[in-house]
Structures are given as C-alpha cells and as structure tokens.
Design a protein around this motif. Structure first.
Motif, PDB file in Angstrom:
ATOM      1  N   PHE A   1       1.203  -1.300   0.069  1.00 57.86           N
ATOM      2  CA  PHE A   1       0.160   0.023   0.109  1.00 57.86           C
ATOM      3  C   PHE A   1       1.134   1.244   0.159  1.00 57.86           C
ATOM      4  N   TYR A   2       1.788   0.734   0.849  1.00 58.13           N
ATOM      5  CA  TYR A   2       2.579   2.704   0.829  1.00 58.13           C
ATOM      6  C   TYR A   2       3.230   2.659  -0.509  1.00 58.13           C
ATOM      7  N   ALA A   3       3.339   1.884  -1.270  1.00 60.88           N
ATOM      8  CA  ALA A   3       4.466   2.043  -2.572  1.00 60.88           C
ATOM      9  C   ALA A   3       3.121   2.557  -4.005  1.00 60.88           C
ATOM     10  N   LEU A   4       1.660   2.697  -3.283  1.00 55.41           N
ATOM     11  CA  LEU A   4       0.246   2.958  -4.538  1.00 55.41           C
ATOM     12  C   LEU A   4       0.261   4.500  -4.548  1.00 55.41           C
ATOM     13  N   SER A   5       0.160   5.099  -5.490  1.00 50.53           N
ATOM     14  CA  SER A   5      -0.332   6.294  -5.201  1.00 50.53           C
ATOM     15  C   SER A   5      -1.753   6.639  -5.155  1.00 50.53           C
ATOM     16  N   THR A   6      -1.759   7.413  -4.458  1.00 48.89           N
ATOM     17  CA  THR A   6      -3.620   8.066  -3.969  1.00 48.89           C
ATOM     18  C   THR A   6      -4.865   7.335  -4.284  1.00 48.89           C
ATOM     19  N   GLY A   7      -4.365   7.842  -5.862  1.00 51.79           N
ATOM     20  CA  GLY A   7      -5.967   6.817  -6.691  1.00 51.79           C
ATOM     21  C   GLY A   7      -5.607   5.946  -6.794  1.00 51.79           C
ATOM     22  N   SER A   8      -4.182   5.113  -6.278  1.00 55.14           N
ATOM     23  CA  SER A   8      -4.558   3.273  -6.921  1.00 55.14           C
ATOM     24  C   SER A   8      -4.946   3.286  -5.327  1.00 55.14           C
ATOM     25  N   ARG A   9      -4.840   3.616  -4.108  1.00 57.17           N
ATOM     26  CA  ARG A   9      -4.892   3.370  -2.803  1.00 57.17           C
ATOM     27  C   ARG A   9      -6.690   3.280  -2.655  1.00 57.17           C
ATOM     28  N   ARG A  10      -6.814   4.164  -3.173  1.00 53.17           N
ATOM     29  CA  ARG A  10      -8.329   4.846  -3.536  1.00 53.17           C
ATOM     30  C   ARG A  10      -9.268   3.283  -4.107  1.00 53.17           C
TER      31      ARG A  10
ATOM     32  N   LEU B   1      -9.033  10.670  -9.077  1.00 52.94           N
ATOM     33  CA  LEU B   1      -9.472   8.675 -10.084  1.00 52.94           C
ATOM     34  C   LEU B   1      -8.915   8.918 -11.571  1.00 52.94           C
ATOM     35  N   ASP B   2      -8.671   8.038 -12.740  1.00 52.73           N
ATOM     36  CA  ASP B   2      -8.642   8.496 -13.772  1.00 52.73           C
ATOM     37  C   ASP B   2     -10.176   8.370 -14.040  1.00 52.73           C
ATOM     38  N   LYS B   3     -10.778   9.029 -15.788  1.00 50.22           N
ATOM     39  CA  LYS B   3     -11.792   8.618 -16.138  1.00 50.22           C
ATOM     40  C   LYS B   3     -12.440   7.189 -16.510  1.00 50.22           C
ATOM     41  N   PRO B   4     -11.072   6.705 -16.930  1.00 50.14           N
ATOM     42  CA  PRO B   4     -12.399   5.053 -17.118  1.00 50.14           C
ATOM     43  C   PRO B   4     -12.859   4.678 -15.533  1.00 50.14           C
ATOM     44  N   SER B   5     -11.806   5.372 -14.642  1.00 52.58           N
ATOM     45  CA  SER B   5     -12.191   4.202 -13.377  1.00 52.58           C
ATOM     46  C   SER B   5     -13.440   5.526 -12.649  1.00 52.58           C
ATOM     47  N   ILE B   6     -13.963   6.273 -13.201  1.00 54.59           N
ATOM     48  CA  ILE B   6     -14.442   6.923 -12.766  1.00 54.59           C
ATOM     49  C   ILE B   6     -16.386   6.220 -12.888  1.00 54.59           C
ATOM     50  N   HIS B   7     -15.806   6.233 -14.745  1.00 51.22           N
ATOM     51  CA  HIS B   7     -17.040   6.101 -15.112  1.00 51.22           C
ATOM     52  C   HIS B   7     -17.341   4.237 -14.242  1.00 51.22           C
ATOM     53  N   HIS B   8     -15.785   3.617 -14.032  1.00 50.22           N
ATOM     54  CA  HIS B   8     -16.612   2.517 -12.842  1.00 50.22           C
ATOM     55  C   HIS B   8     -17.395   2.624 -12.338  1.00 50.22           C
ATOM     56  N   LEU B   9     -16.538   3.289 -11.476  1.00 46.24           N
ATOM     57  CA  LEU B   9     -17.284   4.174  -9.787  1.00 46.24           C
ATOM     58  C   LEU B   9     -18.816   4.083  -9.964  1.00 46.24           C
ATOM     59  N   GLN B  10     -19.360   5.113 -10.926  1.00 49.67           N
ATOM     60  CA  GLN B  10     -20.670   5.167 -11.401  1.00 49.67           C
ATOM     61  C   GLN B  10     -21.203   4.436 -11.813  1.00 49.67           C
TER      62      GLN B  10
ATOM     63  N   MET C   1     -11.875   0.689  -2.325  1.00 52.73           N
ATOM     64  CA  MET C   1     -13.072   0.692  -3.376  1.00 52.73           C
ATOM     65  C   MET C   1     -13.901  -0.132  -3.491  1.00 52.73           C
ATOM     66  N   ALA C   2     -12.583  -1.540  -4.341  1.00 55.42           N
ATOM     67  CA  ALA C   2     -12.771  -2.480  -4.954  1.00 55.42           C
ATOM     68  C   ALA C   2     -13.573  -3.469  -3.849  1.00 55.42           C
ATOM     69  N   GLY C   3     -12.784  -3.617  -2.873  1.00 60.82           N
ATOM     70  CA  GLY C   3     -12.279  -3.752  -1.677  1.00 60.82           C
ATOM     71  C   GLY C   3     -14.770  -4.055  -0.840  1.00 60.82           C
ATOM     72  N   GLY C   4     -14.262  -3.006  -0.875  1.00 61.21           N
ATOM     73  CA  GLY C   4     -15.623  -2.179  -0.346  1.00 61.21           C
ATOM     74  C   GLY C   4     -16.944  -3.129  -1.606  1.00 61.21           C
ATOM     75  N   LEU C   5     -16.974  -2.627  -2.079  1.00 61.62           N
ATOM     76  CA  LEU C   5     -17.680  -2.992  -3.084  1.00 61.62           C
ATOM     77  C   LEU C   5     -18.065  -4.305  -3.252  1.00 61.62           C
ATOM     78  N   ALA C   6     -16.736  -5.484  -3.119  1.00 60.92           N
ATOM     79  CA  ALA C   6     -17.369  -6.657  -2.609  1.00 60.92           C
ATOM     80  C   ALA C   6     -17.370  -7.555  -1.646  1.00 60.92           C
ATOM     81  N   SER C   7     -17.569  -6.554  -0.360  1.00 64.90           N
ATOM     82  CA  SER C   7     -17.386  -7.244   0.994  1.00 64.90           C
ATOM     83  C   SER C   7     -18.830  -7.270   1.106  1.00 64.90           C
ATOM     84  N   GLY C   8     -20.055  -6.752   0.952  1.00 58.38           N
ATOM     85  CA  GLY C   8     -21.475  -7.034   0.898  1.00 58.38           C
ATOM     86  C   GLY C   8     -21.430  -6.204   2.221  1.00 58.38           C
ATOM     87  N   ALA C   9     -20.700  -5.604   3.278  1.00 64.09           N
ATOM     88  CA  ALA C   9     -21.247  -5.097   4.058  1.00 64.09           C
ATOM     89  C   ALA C   9     -22.587  -4.774   4.386  1.00 64.09           C
ATOM     90  N   PRO C  10     -23.181  -4.774   5.241  1.00 65.58           N
ATOM     91  CA  PRO C  10     -24.467  -3.871   5.472  1.00 65.58           C
ATOM     92  C   PRO C  10     -24.359  -2.624   5.238  1.00 65.58           C
TER      93      PRO C  10
END
Length: 208
Positions: A131-140, A164-173, A144-153
């Motif tokens: 994680f320390y070697a990831l950019s802020t956008g990659s960390r985020r 975030l880059d534009k393709p990642s923003i579109h995926h999040l949306q 978010m990938a973990g959070g979206l897959a978590s199924g947490a209530p």
C-alpha cells in the motif's frame, strides 16, 4: 426502527473544540445508495467516521440493522466497511494480501464482484505492490474494490473520485448505479457534488 430501515441516526451531535460540526442530525435510510454532500469543512469526513464507529458521538445514537453503536460497538463495526485513506495501517500489506483477508471478515463477500472491480479499476498491475507504494488514486481504487465486493450492510466511501482517472470514475458510477435500490445494503458516499449517472436513493447536504 422501521422494518425496512438499514441505518437510523437519532439526534447525532459532534463538535471539535474550535467548532461545532453536527447538531442533532437524524435520518432513517433503507438500503441503496446515499449521498452526503457539502463543501469543504462542512463535516462530511467527520460524519463518515461517526457512522463507522471510529469516532464516538457526543450525543445521539446510530443503529445499523437493529444493532446500536453505543451498546454493541464491536458487533456494529463488524457490519461496516470503512477505511480512512490517510491511515498508514495497511502500508506493509500488498493490495492482494489485504483483499485476500476480507472474505473472513465479511460473510456476504462476493468474489465475482471483486474480479469485476479489479478489472474495472485496472488494478491487476498493482495487486502485488504494498500500500505504501501505491499512488493515492490506486490506494483509493483498491479500497473501493474491496468495499464494493464486501457486501457489508453499511459501506462508506469518502470523496471517492479524488485521484481517479476517467475510466475508473465511470466504473465507480456504474457500480453505484447498480447498488441503487438494494434493500439489505446501504452504500454511503461523501462528496462535494452528486456523481452523474447515479440515481441516489437518499441524500443530505451538510452546511457550514
């Protein structure tokens, strides 16, 4: 608490020594996607930390699927996905190691959803980086990938498109749009404006 309500907040109050942030906030949200909107310094991150159980309220109560935060904090936190991007707690782990540990914590974990989000956020080249070697956008994006897959209530994302880059923003949306209307799960996003293409089930605006 009403039968279909996932998150209920009653009279939530919090103030820092230099300023009051929340004064008696109440809401009752069923599942779906919710927007906490506001300018800088309006208390968005503070509210997310309060909802996560990371910050104790000075008054009021937060209840998630019938579990009261004040009386059962550990059981409450077990139902929440939240990670503060500023924390160094994950720095020594690789993205893959952290993601591999999530299914044990979240009973509704969705491995297929994770694969979809790893692809959508273009994370494959970054999974074996700490994680320390990831950019802020990659960390985020990993969080978010973990959070979206978590199924947490209750899943909480603070300023999710920063870095975030534009393709990642579109995926999040698209992912948030797909989560709209879900009855058993609430995804709460704090952001200064509404994200296009997302039909928010709930929204509040915090003011200075």
């Amino acid at each position: 608490m009403a039968e279909n309500v996932v998150l209920q907040v009653d009279g939530l109050c919090f103030a820092y020594p230099e300023c009051a942030v929340l004064g008696g906030l109440s809401l009752a949200w069923p599942g779906g996607v919710a927007l906490v909107q506001g300018d800088e310094s309006t208390g968005k991150t503070t509210l997310m930390r309060l909802l996560a159980g990371e910050l104790p309220p000075q008054a009021g109560e937060v209840t998630l699927q019938g579990v009261r935060q004040r009386g059962a904090l550990q059981a409450y936190r077990a139902r929440v996905f939240w990670h503060d991007l500023r924390s160094a707690a994950l720095d020594a782990l690789t993205a893959r190691q952290w993601l591999d540990g999530l299914p044990a914590r979240y009973p509704a974990w969705d491995a297929a959803a994770l694969a979809s989000h790893v692809e959508g956020f273009a994370l494959q080249p970054h999974l074996d980086k700490p994680f320390y070697a990831l950019s802020t956008g990659s960390r985020r994006k990993v969080l978010m990938a973990g959070g979206l897959a978590s199924g947490a209530p209750l899943t909480l994302f603070d300023e999710p498109v920063a870095g975030l880059d534009k393709p990642s923003i579109h995926h999040l949306q698209s992912a948030l749009a797909a989560a709209a209307g879900h009855l058993e799960r609430l995804v709460v996003v704090a952001h200064y404006e509404a994200l296009p293409g997302v039909a928010w089930d709930h929204a509040i605006t915090l003011l200075r």
